[in-house]
Motif scaffolding. Structure first.
Motif, PDB file in Angstrom:
ATOM      1  N   SER A 422     -30.212  23.007 161.801  1.00  4.37           N
ATOM      2  CA  SER A 422     -31.204  21.986 162.138  1.00  4.37           C
ATOM      3  C   SER A 422     -32.585  22.455 161.705  1.00  4.37           C
ATOM      4  O   SER A 422     -33.099  23.460 162.222  1.00  4.37           O
ATOM      5  N   LEU A 423     -33.192  21.723 160.779  1.00  7.37           N
ATOM      6  CA  LEU A 423     -34.547  22.064 160.355  1.00  7.37           C
ATOM      7  C   LEU A 423     -35.545  21.744 161.450  1.00  7.37           C
ATOM      8  O   LEU A 423     -36.530  22.462 161.635  1.00  7.37           O
ATOM      9  N   GLU A 424     -35.300  20.652 162.198  1.00  5.98           N
ATOM     10  CA  GLU A 424     -36.206  20.251 163.268  1.00  5.98           C
ATOM     11  C   GLU A 424     -36.285  21.324 164.355  1.00  5.98           C
ATOM     12  O   GLU A 424     -37.358  21.616 164.889  1.00  5.98           O
ATOM     13  N   GLN A 425     -35.150  21.937 164.680  1.00  2.56           N
ATOM     14  CA  GLN A 425     -35.118  22.974 165.714  1.00  2.56           C
ATOM     15  C   GLN A 425     -35.232  24.383 165.128  1.00  2.56           C
ATOM     16  O   GLN A 425     -35.194  25.365 165.868  1.00  2.56           O
ATOM     17  N   ASP A 426     -35.366  24.451 163.797  1.00  3.01           N
ATOM     18  CA  ASP A 426     -35.459  25.745 163.103  1.00  3.01           C
ATOM     19  C   ASP A 426     -34.268  26.639 163.418  1.00  3.01           C
ATOM     20  O   ASP A 426     -34.406  27.837 163.669  1.00  3.01           O
ATOM     21  N   GLN A 427     -33.091  26.049 163.418  1.00  3.26           N
ATOM     22  CA  GLN A 427     -31.849  26.788 163.660  1.00  3.26           C
ATOM     23  C   GLN A 427     -31.070  26.866 162.351  1.00  3.26           C
ATOM     24  O   GLN A 427     -30.601  25.857 161.821  1.00  3.26           O
ATOM     25  N   LEU A 428     -30.962  28.070 161.797  1.00  2.00           N
ATOM     26  CA  LEU A 428     -30.257  28.293 160.546  1.00  2.00           C
ATOM     27  C   LEU A 428     -28.947  29.025 160.797  1.00  2.00           C
ATOM     28  O   LEU A 428     -28.759  29.646 161.846  1.00  2.00           O
ATOM     29  N   LYS A 429     -28.069  28.951 159.813  1.00  2.00           N
ATOM     30  CA  LYS A 429     -26.807  29.685 159.915  1.00  2.00           C
ATOM     31  C   LYS A 429     -26.996  31.089 159.337  1.00  2.00           C
ATOM     32  O   LYS A 429     -27.646  31.276 158.303  1.00  2.00           O
ATOM     33  N   LEU A 430     -26.423  32.073 160.023  1.00  2.00           N
ATOM     34  CA  LEU A 430     -26.521  33.476 159.629  1.00  2.00           C
ATOM     35  C   LEU A 430     -25.113  34.009 159.396  1.00  2.00           C
ATOM     36  O   LEU A 430     -24.210  33.746 160.196  1.00  2.00           O
ATOM     37  N   ALA A 431     -24.927  34.745 158.310  1.00  2.00           N
ATOM     38  CA  ALA A 431     -23.612  35.308 157.993  1.00  2.00           C
ATOM     39  C   ALA A 431     -23.739  36.773 157.598  1.00  2.00           C
ATOM     40  O   ALA A 431     -24.683  37.154 156.899  1.00  2.00           O
ATOM     41  N   VAL A 432     -22.812  37.594 158.067  1.00  2.00           N
ATOM     42  CA  VAL A 432     -22.718  38.997 157.670  1.00  2.00           C
ATOM     43  C   VAL A 432     -21.318  39.234 157.126  1.00  2.00           C
ATOM     44  O   VAL A 432     -20.325  38.984 157.824  1.00  2.00           O
ATOM     45  N   LEU A 433     -21.223  39.719 155.881  1.00  2.00           N
ATOM     46  CA  LEU A 433     -19.934  39.944 155.229  1.00  2.00           C
ATOM     47  C   LEU A 433     -19.760  41.421 154.937  1.00  2.00           C
ATOM     48  O   LEU A 433     -20.623  42.039 154.287  1.00  2.00           O
ATOM     49  N   GLU A 434     -18.680  42.012 155.417  1.00  2.00           N
ATOM     50  CA  GLU A 434     -18.365  43.412 155.098  1.00  2.00           C
ATOM     51  C   GLU A 434     -18.192  43.529 153.588  1.00  2.00           C
ATOM     52  O   GLU A 434     -17.436  42.772 152.982  1.00  2.00           O
ATOM     53  N   ARG A 435     -18.882  44.492 152.967  1.00  2.00           N
ATOM     54  CA  ARG A 435     -18.864  44.561 151.501  1.00  2.00           C
ATOM     55  C   ARG A 435     -18.449  45.910 150.940  1.00  2.00           C
ATOM     56  O   ARG A 435     -18.521  46.141 149.741  1.00  2.00           O
ATOM     57  N   HIS A 436     -18.003  46.819 151.797  1.00  2.00           N
ATOM     58  CA  HIS A 436     -17.673  48.161 151.323  1.00  2.00           C
ATOM     59  C   HIS A 436     -16.189  48.323 150.975  1.00  2.00           C
ATOM     60  O   HIS A 436     -15.845  48.963 149.979  1.00  2.00           O
ATOM     61  N   LYS A 437     -15.324  47.754 151.812  1.00  2.00           N
ATOM     62  CA  LYS A 437     -13.888  48.015 151.683  1.00  2.00           C
ATOM     63  C   LYS A 437     -13.064  46.741 151.533  1.00  2.00           C
ATOM     64  O   LYS A 437     -11.847  46.760 151.701  1.00  2.00           O
ATOM     65  N   ASN A 438     -13.756  45.643 151.229  1.00  2.99           N
ATOM     66  CA  ASN A 438     -13.061  44.385 150.922  1.00  2.99           C
ATOM     67  C   ASN A 438     -12.154  43.934 152.071  1.00  2.99           C
ATOM     68  O   ASN A 438     -11.052  43.433 151.862  1.00  2.99           O
ATOM     69  N   THR A 439     -12.652  44.096 153.308  1.00  5.49           N
ATOM     70  CA  THR A 439     -11.836  43.717 154.466  1.00  5.49           C
ATOM     71  C   THR A 439     -11.770  42.209 154.665  1.00  5.49           C
ATOM     72  O   THR A 439     -10.864  41.703 155.336  1.00  5.49           O
ATOM     73  N   GLY A 440     -12.762  41.498 154.140  1.00  6.14           N
ATOM     74  CA  GLY A 440     -12.834  40.060 154.370  1.00  6.14           C
ATOM     75  C   GLY A 440     -13.505  39.684 155.672  1.00  6.14           C
ATOM     76  O   GLY A 440     -13.594  38.491 156.010  1.00  6.14           O
ATOM     77  N   ASN A 441     -14.010  40.671 156.428  1.00  5.85           N
ATOM     78  CA  ASN A 441     -14.685  40.378 157.699  1.00  5.85           C
ATOM     79  C   ASN A 441     -15.949  39.554 157.465  1.00  5.85           C
ATOM     80  O   ASN A 441     -16.773  39.890 156.596  1.00  5.85           O
ATOM     81  N   ILE A 442     -16.095  38.490 158.261  1.00  9.65           N
ATOM     82  CA  ILE A 442     -17.308  37.676 158.218  1.00  9.65           C
ATOM     83  C   ILE A 442     -17.775  37.427 159.649  1.00  9.65           C
ATOM     84  O   ILE A 442     -17.049  36.821 160.444  1.00  9.65           O
ATOM     85  N   GLY A 443     -18.964  37.897 159.976  1.00  7.74           N
ATOM     86  CA  GLY A 443     -19.585  37.589 161.258  1.00  7.74           C
ATOM     87  C   GLY A 443     -20.533  36.421 161.075  1.00  7.74           C
ATOM     88  O   GLY A 443     -21.288  36.375 160.097  1.00  7.74           O
ATOM     89  N   LEU A 444     -20.500  35.471 162.007  1.00 10.26           N
ATOM     90  CA  LEU A 444     -21.317  34.270 161.887  1.00 10.26           C
ATOM     91  C   LEU A 444     -22.167  34.074 163.136  1.00 10.26           C
ATOM     92  O   LEU A 444     -21.725  34.368 164.252  1.00 10.26           O
ATOM     93  N   GLY A 445     -23.386  33.567 162.941  1.00 13.25           N
ATOM     94  CA  GLY A 445     -24.280  33.332 164.064  1.00 13.25           C
ATOM     95  C   GLY A 445     -25.337  32.303 163.727  1.00 13.25           C
ATOM     96  O   GLY A 445     -25.358  31.723 162.631  1.00 13.25           O
ATOM     97  N   ILE A 446     -26.225  32.087 164.682  1.00 16.31           N
ATOM     98  CA  ILE A 446     -27.321  31.139 164.530  1.00 16.31           C
ATOM     99  C   ILE A 446     -28.626  31.893 164.744  1.00 16.31           C
ATOM    100  O   ILE A 446     -28.750  32.693 165.677  1.00 16.31           O
TER     101      ILE A 446
END
Length: 577
Positions: A422-446
């Protein structure tokens, strides 16, 4: 010590032979008494041998400028400048920084011991003296995945290196509190070598200070209030007053400094981006800000020089006096700290804001340091955040110019049960992807507080595990930014409507460039211009802020590749409430 050289120094000190170099007509800053002395400054074989009346083979007229000891950065991660130690030296020496105490835990979290060795090798034979504190927490915590694991046995051989000082910031407080073997082994190894240990007490109470001090840990750079600083000094700690790019604590901490306790304070930057280093400096800027905040110039200089040297046992650093290394700067004015010339071991190294020393050659990193981004192909569906019927969520609230965040509970927009930015509430999506060992882990937040109106940003600088972290106003741009980082093999990218507006390649561990600091400075300007194009109008550095949203040892709410992390309870929590 070479006997002939020592005899010559003694002879020069006594006026029996002509000194190599003499500085005349300078106002010498005495950091011991906080006075200004007059007299000639004699230098022999790179060391100061006397203050008085001397003749020199080479004579420099200081023209009534102040002669000040070279500044010392008491705690810095060189990798955060995004350039190698060689290029970092060219950037900071013109600002009067002649010594840094560096913790290479950024590259160590990516590549382990080889990363530390690269930093040692690349900082060898530089006019900037780079002292190393060995990373204590690789990984930083068990609540995320990084690229390496370092135990005490992995560190012990580094203590044979003459520029390794001790053990860097112990940030895993739960392990310290529980006296876990892996951290005890590192502390005892350091104690065997009689070396200093740095702390990391972000948001911790006086019980934690007692525990840190009992373990022999002497410093903390995580204070955010004067009260916290005084609590640490009362219990025998040194407090590093930090003024970096993401964390700016100096103004809040200076009121804690008084004539009775000033010797327990040091200056540090911790993490500072190259553009700010070039444009405003590092420890010289700390000194300026301290003076503006009411500290006397001579006391500010003492904190920036002698205090740091004595804290870390650098017995020939931090003062203009016989027996000290001839690392000094010529300062036009103490109020503005305008530096005109910088000398290292008596040799002119920087003048009028430019490096003028001998040409420096960087080390070439191996493939294990340049091939570090490994993620599977991902789709937009992999970036969905389920939200419950209440449409209420835990949100990371940004505090400008701080690495501390707020834990917010807010109503969010959803579509088919999934979060929608939401641009009005200034709420963006945040993602963290493990990139060292190709685990496929994805953490998601706001996340709330960036103020972007469109587009996305992403980087492989994500403290301290340095996975990919990205924030976006929509899933399509978020996904495209992540893909761009993969193709760059690490770096920073700003993207809008699927188009890359600016990108910076950081092939060394996804953290540092192999280009010159001047080139990177220009590319960072392009990054900043691109940020304006996606609506950023804030007074903080969004990439540095983004890079600390992943550090689960700093309150209150962070995001790792394993999910949303509540630092107060030290556990992962759901995004939806």
């Amino acid at each position: 010590m070479n006997k002939t050289r020592l005899k010559n120094k003694i002879a020069a000190a006594g006026g029996k032979i002509t000194a190599d170099l003499v500085i005349k007509n300078g106002k010498i800053i005495d950091v011991f008494n906080q006075e200004i002395l007059t007299g000639d400054l004699a230098i022999q074989d790179g060391m100061i041998v006397g203050i008085g009346a001397f003749e020199g083979k080479v004579v420099i007229d200081a023209k009534n400028r102040f002669v000040c000891p070279g500044f010392i950065d008491a705690h810095v991660h060189i990798e955060s400048s995004m350039v190698t130690p060689t290029e970092f030296a060219k950037a900071v020496l013109p600002h009067g920084i002649t010594t840094v105490i560096a913790d290479p835990h950024e590259i160590a979290n990516v590549s382990g011991a080889p990363g530390i060795q690269f930093m040692l090798d690349d900082s060898d034979h530089l006019p900037l003296e780079v002292k190393i504190m060995l990373p204590s927490c690789v990984p930083a915590t068990p609540f995320e995945n990084n690229g390496a694991r370092l135990l005490a046995d992995d560190l012990k051989d580094f203590y044979q290196h003459d520029r390794v000082l001790g053990l860097a910031e112990v940030m895993d407080y739960p392990s310290l509190q529980n006296a876990d073997d892996h951290i005890m082994d590192k502390i005892l190894l350091t104690d065997e070598h009689n070396r200093p240990i740095d702390g990391h007490l972000a948001g911790l109470d006086t019980t934690a200070i007692n525990i840190y001090r009992t373990a022999g840990i002497r410093t903390d750079h995580e204070c955010t209030t004067a009260a916290e600083a005084l609590d640490r000094v009362r219990r025998g700690m040194y407090v590093m007053i930090r003024e970096g790019s993401a964390a700016k604590n100096l103004t809040a901490l200076i009121p804690a400094v008084n004539p009775n306790n000033a010797r327990r304070f040091l200056f540090c930057t911790d993490d500072k981006h190259l553009d700010e280093i070039v444009d405003e400096g590092t420890i010289d800027q700390n000194v300026r800000l301290a003076i503006r905040a009411g500290l006397s110039p001579l006391l500010a200089i003492q904190i920036a020089t002698l205090n740091a040297a004595e804290c870390f046992g650098l017995h020939q650093k931090g003062a203009i006096a016989p027996g000290y290394k001839a690392d000094f700067i010529l300062v036009d004015d103490l109020e503005t700290m305008k530096i005109s010339e910088v000398y290292v071991s008596g040799k002119l190294t920087a003048k009028d804001g430019k490096y003028v020393g001998e040409p420096l050659r960087a080390n070439v990193p191996g493939e294990h340091l340049t091939q570090t981004v490994h993620i599977p192909n991902i789709l937009e569906k992999d970036l969905q955040i389920p939200i419950g019927e209440t449409e209420c969520a835990n949100v990371i609230g940004i505090i400008p110019n701080s690495i501390v965040t707020k834990k917010l509970e807010e109503t969010v927009q959803t579509s088919e049960g999934f979060f929608v930015p939401s641009l009005e509430q200034d709420q963006l999506k945040l993602a963290v992807l493990e990139r060292h060992k190709n685990t496929g882990n994805i953490g998601l937040g706001i996340v709330k507080g960036f103020g972007f109106t469109n587009g996305a940003i992403a980087t492989t600088i994500a403290h301290d595990s340095h996975n990919i972290v990205a924030a976006g106003t929509n899933d399509k741009d978020l996904l495209a930014a992540i893909q761009a980082i993969k193709e760059l093999n690490g770096g920073c990218v700003v993207l809008k409507d699927g188009e890359i507006l600016a990108a910076l390649s950081l092939p060394i561990g996804g953290l540092m460039s192999d280009d010159s600091f001047l080139s990177i400075h220009q590319e960072l300007k392009q990054i900043n211009e691109a940020l304006v194009q996606i609506g950023f109008t804030g007074n903080f550095n969004p990439f540095l802020t983004l890079s600390f949203l992943t550090l689960p040892v700093i309150p209150e709410l962070k995001l790792t590749d394993l999910g949303l992390f509540d630092v107060g309870t030290f556990r992962h929590i759901e995004v939806g409430i």
